[in-house]
Write a protein that holds these residues in place. Structure first.
Motif, PDB file in Angstrom:
ATOM      1  N   HIS A 121      58.647  45.494   8.900  1.00 24.97           N
ATOM      2  CA  HIS A 121      59.090  46.079   7.506  1.00 24.97           C
ATOM      3  C   HIS A 121      57.993  47.498   7.340  1.00 24.97           C
ATOM      4  O   HIS A 121      58.549  48.142   6.284  1.00 24.97           O
ATOM      5  N   HIS A 122      57.239  47.895   8.301  1.00 23.75           N
ATOM      6  CA  HIS A 122      56.690  48.793   8.157  1.00 23.75           C
ATOM      7  C   HIS A 122      56.136  49.607   9.518  1.00 23.75           C
ATOM      8  O   HIS A 122      56.528  49.058  10.531  1.00 23.75           O
ATOM      9  N   GLY A 123      56.134  51.033   9.621  1.00 29.04           N
ATOM     10  CA  GLY A 123      55.436  51.383  10.761  1.00 29.04           C
ATOM     11  C   GLY A 123      56.413  52.124  11.892  1.00 29.04           C
ATOM     12  O   GLY A 123      56.030  52.537  12.928  1.00 29.04           O
ATOM     13  N   TYR A 124      57.702  52.435  11.085  1.00 33.94           N
ATOM     14  CA  TYR A 124      58.584  52.997  12.055  1.00 33.94           C
ATOM     15  C   TYR A 124      58.065  54.394  12.124  1.00 33.94           C
ATOM     16  O   TYR A 124      57.720  55.077  11.163  1.00 33.94           O
ATOM     17  N   GLU A 125      58.677  55.180  13.286  1.00 33.81           N
ATOM     18  CA  GLU A 125      58.300  56.545  13.576  1.00 33.81           C
ATOM     19  C   GLU A 125      58.898  57.092  12.285  1.00 33.81           C
ATOM     20  O   GLU A 125      58.172  58.371  11.989  1.00 33.81           O
ATOM     21  N   GLN A 126      59.836  57.001  12.012  1.00 28.31           N
ATOM     22  CA  GLN A 126      60.586  57.800  10.768  1.00 28.31           C
ATOM     23  C   GLN A 126      60.333  56.930   9.536  1.00 28.31           C
ATOM     24  O   GLN A 126      60.658  55.890   9.559  1.00 28.31           O
ATOM     25  N   LYS A 127      59.846  57.540   8.296  1.00 26.80           N
ATOM     26  CA  LYS A 127      59.680  56.626   7.098  1.00 26.80           C
ATOM     27  C   LYS A 127      61.098  56.202   6.554  1.00 26.80           C
ATOM     28  O   LYS A 127      61.905  56.997   6.540  1.00 26.80           O
ATOM     29  N   LEU A 128      60.864  55.043   6.100  1.00 22.72           N
ATOM     30  CA  LEU A 128      62.449  54.378   5.885  1.00 22.72           C
ATOM     31  C   LEU A 128      62.185  53.946   4.319  1.00 22.72           C
ATOM     32  O   LEU A 128      60.856  53.817   3.666  1.00 22.72           O
ATOM     33  N   PRO A 129      63.529  54.149   3.615  1.00 22.75           N
ATOM     34  CA  PRO A 129      63.385  53.943   2.241  1.00 22.75           C
ATOM     35  C   PRO A 129      63.168  52.542   1.679  1.00 22.75           C
ATOM     36  O   PRO A 129      63.577  51.600   2.322  1.00 22.75           O
ATOM     37  N   TRP A 130      62.715  52.616   0.428  1.00 23.07           N
ATOM     38  CA  TRP A 130      62.759  51.327  -0.440  1.00 23.07           C
ATOM     39  C   TRP A 130      63.435  51.753  -1.418  1.00 23.07           C
ATOM     40  O   TRP A 130      63.763  52.740  -1.948  1.00 23.07           O
ATOM     41  N   TYR A 131      64.269  50.663  -2.104  1.00 24.81           N
ATOM     42  CA  TYR A 131      65.105  50.860  -3.146  1.00 24.81           C
ATOM     43  C   TYR A 131      64.543  50.128  -4.443  1.00 24.81           C
ATOM     44  O   TYR A 131      64.057  49.139  -4.354  1.00 24.81           O
ATOM     45  N   ARG A 132      65.297  50.490  -5.458  1.00 22.29           N
ATOM     46  CA  ARG A 132      65.317  49.905  -6.986  1.00 22.29           C
ATOM     47  C   ARG A 132      66.651  50.294  -7.565  1.00 22.29           C
ATOM     48  O   ARG A 132      67.517  51.238  -7.272  1.00 22.29           O
TER      49      ARG A 132
ATOM     50  N   TYR B 115      51.501  51.631  15.899  1.00 15.23           N
ATOM     51  CA  TYR B 115      52.338  51.605  14.770  1.00 15.23           C
ATOM     52  C   TYR B 115      51.401  51.081  13.465  1.00 15.23           C
ATOM     53  O   TYR B 115      51.576  51.681  12.412  1.00 15.23           O
ATOM     54  N   LEU B 116      50.844  49.917  13.848  1.00 15.89           N
ATOM     55  CA  LEU B 116      49.999  49.460  12.517  1.00 15.89           C
ATOM     56  C   LEU B 116      49.006  50.275  12.138  1.00 15.89           C
ATOM     57  O   LEU B 116      48.937  50.395  10.841  1.00 15.89           O
ATOM     58  N   VAL B 117      48.365  50.911  12.851  1.00 13.38           N
ATOM     59  CA  VAL B 117      47.283  51.740  12.407  1.00 13.38           C
ATOM     60  C   VAL B 117      47.619  53.149  11.613  1.00 13.38           C
ATOM     61  O   VAL B 117      47.071  53.247  10.596  1.00 13.38           O
ATOM     62  N   ARG B 118      48.596  53.603  12.156  1.00 10.14           N
ATOM     63  CA  ARG B 118      49.188  54.735  11.439  1.00 10.14           C
ATOM     64  C   ARG B 118      49.857  54.362  10.070  1.00 10.14           C
ATOM     65  O   ARG B 118      49.764  54.882   9.218  1.00 10.14           O
ATOM     66  N   SER B 119      50.677  53.170  10.077  1.00 12.69           N
ATOM     67  CA  SER B 119      51.105  52.698   8.824  1.00 12.69           C
ATOM     68  C   SER B 119      49.855  52.356   7.877  1.00 12.69           C
ATOM     69  O   SER B 119      50.211  52.745   6.635  1.00 12.69           O
ATOM     70  N   ILE B 120      48.840  51.913   8.344  1.00 10.89           N
ATOM     71  CA  ILE B 120      47.839  51.454   7.415  1.00 10.89           C
ATOM     72  C   ILE B 120      47.101  52.780   6.954  1.00 10.89           C
ATOM     73  O   ILE B 120      46.756  52.691   5.624  1.00 10.89           O
ATOM     74  N   ASN B 121      47.165  53.613   7.873  1.00  8.71           N
ATOM     75  CA  ASN B 121      46.629  55.014   7.264  1.00  8.71           C
ATOM     76  C   ASN B 121      47.419  55.940   6.440  1.00  8.71           C
ATOM     77  O   ASN B 121      46.880  56.769   5.639  1.00  8.71           O
ATOM     78  N   GLN B 122      48.619  55.587   6.355  1.00  6.83           N
ATOM     79  CA  GLN B 122      49.651  56.642   5.736  1.00  6.83           C
ATOM     80  C   GLN B 122      50.365  55.880   4.575  1.00  6.83           C
ATOM     81  O   GLN B 122      50.753  56.502   3.547  1.00  6.83           O
ATOM     82  N   ASP B 123      50.974  54.660   4.695  1.00  5.20           N
ATOM     83  CA  ASP B 123      51.702  54.150   3.905  1.00  5.20           C
ATOM     84  C   ASP B 123      51.138  53.243   2.815  1.00  5.20           C
ATOM     85  O   ASP B 123      50.590  51.865   2.963  1.00  5.20           O
TER      86      ASP B 123
ATOM     87  N   PRO C 255      44.758  59.870  -0.394  1.00  6.99           N
ATOM     88  CA  PRO C 255      43.801  60.090   0.579  1.00  6.99           C
ATOM     89  C   PRO C 255      42.431  59.635  -0.014  1.00  6.99           C
ATOM     90  O   PRO C 255      41.484  59.772   0.587  1.00  6.99           O
ATOM     91  N   GLN C 256      42.558  59.028  -1.132  1.00  2.46           N
ATOM     92  CA  GLN C 256      41.179  58.290  -1.598  1.00  2.46           C
ATOM     93  C   GLN C 256      41.057  57.068  -1.641  1.00  2.46           C
ATOM     94  O   GLN C 256      40.044  56.123  -1.898  1.00  2.46           O
ATOM     95  N   LEU C 257      42.330  56.421  -0.822  1.00  2.00           N
ATOM     96  CA  LEU C 257      42.231  54.923  -0.952  1.00  2.00           C
ATOM     97  C   LEU C 257      41.023  54.391  -0.202  1.00  2.00           C
ATOM     98  O   LEU C 257      40.405  53.306  -0.433  1.00  2.00           O
ATOM     99  N   TYR C 258      40.575  54.901   0.744  1.00  2.00           N
ATOM    100  CA  TYR C 258      39.244  54.336   1.747  1.00  2.00           C
ATOM    101  C   TYR C 258      37.986  55.069   1.318  1.00  2.00           C
ATOM    102  O   TYR C 258      37.031  55.034   2.006  1.00  2.00           O
ATOM    103  N   GLY C 259      38.099  55.768   0.392  1.00  2.00           N
ATOM    104  CA  GLY C 259      36.770  56.181  -0.359  1.00  2.00           C
ATOM    105  C   GLY C 259      36.358  57.556   0.405  1.00  2.00           C
ATOM    106  O   GLY C 259      35.267  58.197   0.166  1.00  2.00           O
TER     107      GLY C 259
END
Length: 362
Positions: free
Chosen positions: A239-250, A326-334, A350-354
């Motif tokens: 559900h995360h980490g695809y090369e192109q960001k994918l949408p979430w809906y509401r 993919y996992l590392v990039r998603s954790i750093n960006q998503d 940008p401040q999530l990890y201090g």
């Protein structure tokens, strides 16, 4: 006020004209996808399903016997990795037993939504045995997983790796029958599974008094930790980490089909067969009643209908090391999605990890 959505989501920070828009409503209906799947893919063979259970249990017992026999620090690390992977494999089989009835998006259809067999009793017994053996409360997971399948890709209503927003998140427990995850009429099921889980914990503690806590940790504890790593790794990357960001809906933008199309197939190399082709995740989400041994065939059949809405997974080597990037990039960006808007994408804090990511780039 909701932020305007881009027509095309950038890839690697660059928007390319004419590129496929992943949040555009699909030009096909779920009935068209279903019609493309061969009839044999819908057939559940309980004996074939049980054969996978027997296979996995024999492998688990064999691995434990070999590790105990040699009792060598050369063998133990290999055992931990292998046995933890097998724990994950029997989790997948137990997950196939989930009864996903009350599937509200198809109120006029009476399909059995478990993929293990059409027998609720067999599914419940096998599911409880497999899940309890790896300390997973069967009904708690079954019910929350049903909610996940009914609401995949919905920011507020999904139950698995829901995006953070700036507002408070969801809370719940798979063990507590009074949790917000469950309806009042489901409490008896949660209590049953919690009792089975408690019996397994008691059995582990009793065995620890017979063979010693260190030996029990080596035989069961560390493989259990490896299993949890597999569980988080696989479910997150579906559900995360695809090369192109994918949408979430509401709101009105969400639909069962649009949410399901945001799931991602993954190739796990040698592990595909071991963990029962769980990487064929798109078709599984859209039609969870298809047995795992038919998912590859069903996926091939629906690709022409899905077109660009199907994202071909990158081919893996024997071990899927490529997924770590993919996992590392998603954790750093998503990190979170906006509280506003009915079609949203992950944003980076940008401040999530201090520390500031911009400073890190300097």
């Amino acid at each position: 006020m909701a932020t305007a959505l881009p027509k095309v989501q950038p890839v690697n920070g660059e928007e390319r004209e004419g590129e496929f828009d992943p949040c555009a409503p699909p030009p096909f209906r779920i009935a068209e996808i279903r019609a493309a799947i061969p009839k044999q893919c819908w057939v559940k063979d309980p004996w074939r399903s049980l054969s996978y259970v027997i296979r996995d249990i024999l492998v688990i017992l064999g691995l434990a016997a070999v590790a105990i026999f040699f009792d060598s620090w050369v063998v133990w690390p290999l055992y931990w990795a292998s046995q933890g992977t097998m724990f994950w494999a029997i989790f997948v089989l137990g997950h196939d037993c989930y009864n996903l009835t009350y599937f509200v998006w198809f109120p006029n259809l009476q399909w059995p939504w478990e993929s293990f067999s059409d027998s609720p009793l067999l599914n419940s017994v096998v599911g409880h045995v497999l899940h309890s053996s790896i300390l997973v409360p069967y009904h708690g997971w079954r019910i929350s997983h049903r909610t996940h399948h009914q609401n995949h890709g919905h920011v507020e209503n999904d139950e698995s790796w829901v995006p953070w927003s700036r507002s408070p998140g969801k809370k719940g427990s798979h063990f507590n029958p009074y949790s917000d995850l469950f309806h009042p009429d489901e409490r008896k099921y949660v209590i049953t599974s919690t009792l089975c889980w408690t019996l397994m914990v008691a059995s582990i503690l009793y065995l620890a008094t017979l063979i010693g806590p260190v030996q029990m940790l080596k035989i069961y504890g560390i493989p259990y930790f490896v299993f949890v790593v597999w569980l988080d790794f696989v479910t997150y990357l579906h559900h995360h980490g695809y090369e192109q960001k994918l949408p979430w809906y509401r709101g009105q933008e969400w639909s069962y089909l649009r949410g399901g199309l945001t799931t991602i197939d993954r190739d796990y190399g040698w592990f595909n067969n071991i963990h029962h082709d769980i990487g064929t995740h798109v078709v599984h989400h859209l039609f969870p009643q298809i047995p795992h041994y038919h998912l590859i065939e069903a996926t091939k059949a629906v690709k022409p209908v899905l077109g660009k809405y199907y994202r071909e997974p990158k081919t893996s080597g024997p071990i899927p090391f490529h997924l770590l990037s993919y996992l590392v990039r998603s954790i750093n960006q998503d990190h979170y999605v906006s509280d506003n808007g009915e079609v949203v994408f992950y944003q980076t804090d940008p401040q999530l990890y201090g520390f500031s990511l911009s400073k890190k780039m300097e």
